[in-house]
Design an enzyme around this catalytic site. Structure first.
Site: not given
Length: 250
Positions: A15, A36, A56, A82, A144, A157
């Site tokens: 996704s 995934d 995993d 990702c 990020s 995070y």
């Protein structure tokens, strides 16, 4: 580095930015393998020509088996990491101290999972024959902007993605002798079908909107193609500089 007629791994490819990347790489005539979780693969809109391997990324055994499958035919040339999670929790919140197991899980999935895939895939890529320039492959990781401007509630995070930023240069230097490049994309706000992001996108300078998953995919492909990009972290955020408090953390 060209991906046509070679094998490529995309983690978290069921996704979002991973799925967009897998689809674009398949259009480039790569043999794409998505790694995934099984439940995410079962719910995915599958892309024709892409092989989905339930994996995993926190399990070295599962990652090693999936990398072996991907590398069994065409030479493995590229990996785009990702896979990741981003739960929000304050260090001291209304329910007490941040769940310590949750903190460890976020770091384990995002940072340790990225490193596990990077290391085991690099081992397989290093066995391939180099091209005429001595190149064997390229690995693109995902961090990020939280690595630089983590918001309230993003301690776990931000820690995990900051680790990915810190990993980029030493990984590039370690793997240079094998002809493998390593780069990282640090996205800002990215739209997903399940999570409208128009509110937080008000802080984006221009374009004043969330990034699209296909924009991440095109940047990943550009990094793969650009042979002189190595050891670099690229922000993909529309000049966003995140404030301390987001809607998710209130």
């Amino acid at each position: 580095m060209q991906v046509a007629h070679s094998a490529v791994i995309v983690t978290g490819g069921a996704s979002g930015i991973g799925a967009a990347t897998a689809e674009l790489l398949a259009k480039e005539d790569a043999e794409v393998f998505v790694l995934d979780l099984r439940r995410r693969i079962d719910a995915a809109d599958r892309v024709r020509g892409v092989e989905y391997l339930p994996t995993d990324v926190t399990s070295p055994e599962e990652v090693r088996a999936s990398v072996a499958t991907a590398a069994a035919g065409l030479p493995l040339r590229a990996v785009v990491n990702c896979a990741g999670i981003g739960p929000s929790a304050r260090i001291l919140g209304g329910d007490g101290v941040h769940d310590l197991d949750l903190y460890a899980r976020v770091v384990r999935v995002n940072l340790v999972g990225t490193f596990t895939v990077l290391a085991l895939a690099a081992e397989a890529i290093a066995r391939t024959e180099p091209d005429e320039h001595g190149q064997r492959g390229v690995i693109v990781n995902t961090a990020s902007v939280a690595a630089y401007e983590g918001q309230i509630g993003q301690a776990a995070y931000a820690s995990s993605t900051g680790g990915i930023v810190g990993l980029t240069l030493p990984a590039a230097r370690d793997l240079a002798q094998h002809g493998i490049r390593v780069n990282t994309i640090a996205p800002g706000i990215v739209e997903t079908p399940a999570e409208p992001r128009e509110g937080p996108a008000a802080g984006v300078s221009f374009p004043r909107r969330p990034a699209r998953p296909d924009e991440y995919a095109h940047l990943a492909l550009t990094i793969i193609h650009h042979d002189y990009l190595n050891g670099e972290v690229i922000r993909m955020d529309g000049a966003l500089r995140a404030a301390p408090l987001s809607a998710e953390a209130r």
